[in-house]
Design a protein around this motif. Sequence first.
Motif, PDB file in Angstrom:
ATOM      1  N   PRO A  74      19.213   4.857  -2.396  1.00  0.00           N
ATOM      2  CA  PRO A  74      19.122   3.434  -2.722  1.00  0.00           C
ATOM      3  C   PRO A  74      17.676   2.958  -2.729  1.00  0.00           C
ATOM      4  CG  PRO A  74      19.745   3.696  -0.437  1.00  0.00           C
ATOM      5  CD  PRO A  74      19.723   5.083  -1.020  1.00  0.00           C
ATOM      6  N   ARG A  75      17.446   1.815  -3.330  1.00  0.00           N
ATOM      7  CA  ARG A  75      16.097   1.262  -3.397  1.00  0.00           C
ATOM      8  C   ARG A  75      15.507   0.985  -2.025  1.00  0.00           C
ATOM      9  NH1 ARG A  75      17.674  -3.297  -7.852  1.00  0.00           N
ATOM     10  NH2 ARG A  75      17.708  -1.947  -9.725  1.00  0.00           N
ATOM     11  N   GLU A  76      16.384   0.803  -1.048  1.00  0.00           N
ATOM     12  CA  GLU A  76      15.908   0.453   0.295  1.00  0.00           C
ATOM     13  C   GLU A  76      15.017   1.535   0.905  1.00  0.00           C
ATOM     14  OE1 GLU A  76      18.824  -2.229  -0.911  1.00  0.00           O
ATOM     15  OE2 GLU A  76      19.028  -0.033  -0.788  1.00  0.00           O
ATOM     16  N   VAL A  77      15.093   2.773   0.415  1.00  0.00           N
ATOM     17  CA  VAL A  77      14.220   3.810   0.972  1.00  0.00           C
ATOM     18  C   VAL A  77      12.750   3.520   0.641  1.00  0.00           C
ATOM     19  CG1 VAL A  77      16.027   5.566   0.845  1.00  0.00           C
ATOM     20  CG2 VAL A  77      14.385   5.355  -1.034  1.00  0.00           C
ATOM     21  N   LEU A  78      12.527   2.650  -0.332  1.00  0.00           N
ATOM     22  CA  LEU A  78      11.160   2.260  -0.691  1.00  0.00           C
ATOM     23  C   LEU A  78      10.917   0.783  -0.397  1.00  0.00           C
ATOM     24  CD1 LEU A  78      10.621   4.186  -4.051  1.00  0.00           C
ATOM     25  CD2 LEU A  78       9.981   4.867  -1.733  1.00  0.00           C
ATOM     26  N   SER A  79      11.529   0.308   0.681  1.00  0.00           N
ATOM     27  CA  SER A  79      11.342  -1.094   1.077  1.00  0.00           C
ATOM     28  C   SER A  79      10.390  -1.241   2.248  1.00  0.00           C
ATOM     29  CB  SER A  79      12.689  -1.731   1.429  1.00  0.00           C
ATOM     30  OG  SER A  79      13.271  -1.083   2.550  1.00  0.00           O
ATOM     31  N   THR A  80       9.879  -0.136   2.760  1.00  0.00           N
ATOM     32  CA  THR A  80       8.968  -0.210   3.896  1.00  0.00           C
ATOM     33  C   THR A  80       7.642  -0.835   3.479  1.00  0.00           C
ATOM     34  OG1 THR A  80       8.161   2.011   3.440  1.00  0.00           O
ATOM     35  CG2 THR A  80      10.008   1.812   4.962  1.00  0.00           C
ATOM     36  N   THR A  81       6.979  -1.470   4.425  1.00  0.00           N
ATOM     37  CA  THR A  81       5.727  -2.174   4.115  1.00  0.00           C
ATOM     38  C   THR A  81       4.543  -1.703   4.939  1.00  0.00           C
ATOM     39  OG1 THR A  81       6.307  -3.926   5.700  1.00  0.00           O
ATOM     40  CG2 THR A  81       6.946  -4.260   3.393  1.00  0.00           C
ATOM     41  N   ARG A  82       4.748  -0.732   5.817  1.00  0.00           N
ATOM     42  CA  ARG A  82       3.626  -0.229   6.609  1.00  0.00           C
ATOM     43  C   ARG A  82       2.697   0.589   5.704  1.00  0.00           C
ATOM     44  NH1 ARG A  82       5.997   2.411  12.012  1.00  0.00           N
ATOM     45  NH2 ARG A  82       7.196   3.587  10.466  1.00  0.00           N
ATOM     46  N   PRO A  83       1.398   0.612   6.008  1.00  0.00           N
ATOM     47  CA  PRO A  83       0.457   1.323   5.129  1.00  0.00           C
ATOM     48  C   PRO A  83       0.688   2.819   5.070  1.00  0.00           C
ATOM     49  CG  PRO A  83      -0.648   0.508   7.103  1.00  0.00           C
ATOM     50  CD  PRO A  83       0.701  -0.121   7.091  1.00  0.00           C
ATOM     51  N   MET A  84       1.287   3.384   6.122  1.00  0.00           N
ATOM     52  CA  MET A  84       1.611   4.813   6.141  1.00  0.00           C
ATOM     53  C   MET A  84       2.978   5.004   6.774  1.00  0.00           C
ATOM     54  SD  MET A  84      -0.945   6.829   4.969  1.00  0.00           S
ATOM     55  CE  MET A  84      -1.087   8.340   5.898  1.00  0.00           C
ATOM     56  N   GLU A  85       3.775   5.886   6.181  1.00  0.00           N
ATOM     57  CA  GLU A  85       5.083   6.232   6.712  1.00  0.00           C
ATOM     58  C   GLU A  85       5.173   7.748   6.819  1.00  0.00           C
ATOM     59  OE1 GLU A  85       7.403   4.232   7.703  1.00  0.00           O
ATOM     60  OE2 GLU A  85       6.819   2.292   6.901  1.00  0.00           O
ATOM     61  N   SER A  86       6.243   8.224   7.440  1.00  0.00           N
ATOM     62  CA  SER A  86       6.484   9.661   7.467  1.00  0.00           C
ATOM     63  C   SER A  86       6.579  10.171   6.035  1.00  0.00           C
ATOM     64  CB  SER A  86       7.780   9.976   8.216  1.00  0.00           C
ATOM     65  OG  SER A  86       7.680   9.562   9.562  1.00  0.00           O
ATOM     66  N   ALA A  87       5.924  11.284   5.774  1.00  0.00           N
ATOM     67  CA  ALA A  87       5.905  11.834   4.414  1.00  0.00           C
ATOM     68  C   ALA A  87       7.243  12.505   4.108  1.00  0.00           C
ATOM     69  CB  ALA A  87       4.767  12.826   4.275  1.00  0.00           C
ATOM     70  N   ARG A  88       7.900  12.060   3.043  1.00  0.00           N
ATOM     71  CA  ARG A  88       9.190  12.639   2.680  1.00  0.00           C
ATOM     72  C   ARG A  88       9.263  13.070   1.218  1.00  0.00           C
ATOM     73  NH1 ARG A  88      13.896   8.192   3.101  1.00  0.00           N
ATOM     74  NH2 ARG A  88      15.060   9.951   2.205  1.00  0.00           N
ATOM     75  N   PHE A  89       8.325  12.622   0.387  1.00  0.00           N
ATOM     76  CA  PHE A  89       8.343  12.967  -1.031  1.00  0.00           C
ATOM     77  C   PHE A  89       7.097  13.776  -1.401  1.00  0.00           C
ATOM     78  CE2 PHE A  89      10.556   8.783  -0.843  1.00  0.00           C
ATOM     79  CZ  PHE A  89      11.827   9.235  -1.187  1.00  0.00           C
ATOM     80  N   GLY A  90       7.281  14.748  -2.258  1.00  0.00           N
ATOM     81  CA  GLY A  90       6.142  15.501  -2.742  1.00  0.00           C
ATOM     82  C   GLY A  90       5.286  14.702  -3.698  1.00  0.00           C
ATOM     83  N   GLY A  91       5.859  13.691  -4.288  1.00  0.00           N
ATOM     84  CA  GLY A  91       5.213  12.831  -5.277  1.00  0.00           C
ATOM     85  C   GLY A  91       6.297  12.135  -6.065  1.00  0.00           C
ATOM     86  N   GLY A  92       5.983  11.739  -7.301  1.00  0.00           N
ATOM     87  CA  GLY A  92       7.038  11.122  -8.079  1.00  0.00           C
ATOM     88  C   GLY A  92       6.551  10.323  -9.257  1.00  0.00           C
ATOM     89  N   LEU A  93       7.518   9.724  -9.919  1.00  0.00           N
ATOM     90  CA  LEU A  93       7.281   8.861 -11.077  1.00  0.00           C
ATOM     91  C   LEU A  93       7.862   7.495 -10.768  1.00  0.00           C
ATOM     92  CD1 LEU A  93       6.549   8.266 -14.051  1.00  0.00           C
ATOM     93  CD2 LEU A  93       8.775   9.205 -14.684  1.00  0.00           C
ATOM     94  N   ASP A  94       7.020   6.469 -10.833  1.00  0.00           N
ATOM     95  CA  ASP A  94       7.458   5.115 -10.524  1.00  0.00           C
ATOM     96  C   ASP A  94       7.504   4.262 -11.780  1.00  0.00           C
ATOM     97  OD1 ASP A  94       8.046   2.770  -8.784  1.00  0.00           O
ATOM     98  OD2 ASP A  94       6.140   2.113  -9.644  1.00  0.00           O
TER      99      ASP A  94
END
Length: 331
Positions: free
Chosen positions: A203-223
Amino acid sequence: MTLPATFNAFRIHQDDNGHRSGMESIGLDQLNPGEVVIRAQWSSVNYKDALAGTGKGRILRRFPLVGGIDVAGTVVASTDPAWREGDAVLATGCGLSETRDGGYSQYVRLESSAVIGLPAGLSPREAMIIGTAGFTAALALLRMVDNRQTPAHGPLAVTGATGGVGALAVDIFSQAGFEVHAISGKADQAGFLRELGATEVLPREVLSTTRPMESARFGGGLDNAGGPMLASLLAQTVPYGSVVSAGLAASPALDMTVMPFIIRGVSLLGVSSSSAPRELREQVWHRLGGEWKPRHLAAICTREITLDALPDVFEHMLAGHSLGRTVVRID
């Protein structure tokens, strides 16, 4: 070949009487000059086309123009010896439906530099299912790979995954050997996204965080969203992973810190499908007809229409109801 005196085209006007668009009968002399004339067979509908056709986005820089940023067809006349009558060709971007007449027309006149030979592995219809959307996704993958992105970095996130760019990205990235995590607000389309190759649908909520750094979970991506989702994706990308920005469906703004860049070495890459140089366009289309050819084009193409159905499709798309790709059969 003798060309008809008039033919049908979807034309867009903006003048003292306001914005209007629709089918018209026009002649070749009403099109922009160019070295190559093609008999169009297929086009497609992109978000940019919907904005241009409805006047809800400032896309066109001159009026009137024929709409449609994509076209595939056959050369019927050429003053450039590089192209001969009967050649199967395509064009995407290059100012179509922005500064030049586009692909929503039975006949299209193009500058020779805009014309790309149809890859041997694609039919004209398949090329337009891919169109600018798939070209953008493949260009994004090329940018990442050129920046040393590998499957070992981890899963690639794709936002806006049910849209044209997103759906094709899921297919193309997985075809290229990457694990793909599709991010979408349409939970009912999880099956569709898994069919295209997504190993996870989030869900979109996985990208709702607002802290400058989070635990790394993605290798990269296309937004495809921009704004807070892009900032959150960057904050969750592994060291030396790459994220490509290709859209602004949510917001053109980007409010974040430089911490992902200077602490993890994350790269933020851009793509511009409309202004990609010819050499790059040829390279991407060669791959799209070969090792990066999407495997699920039949599923991704969710609608086939004719030119007169464009207005309804534009409104449907702008209302957020589109899924996959719509191709336009030019009769």
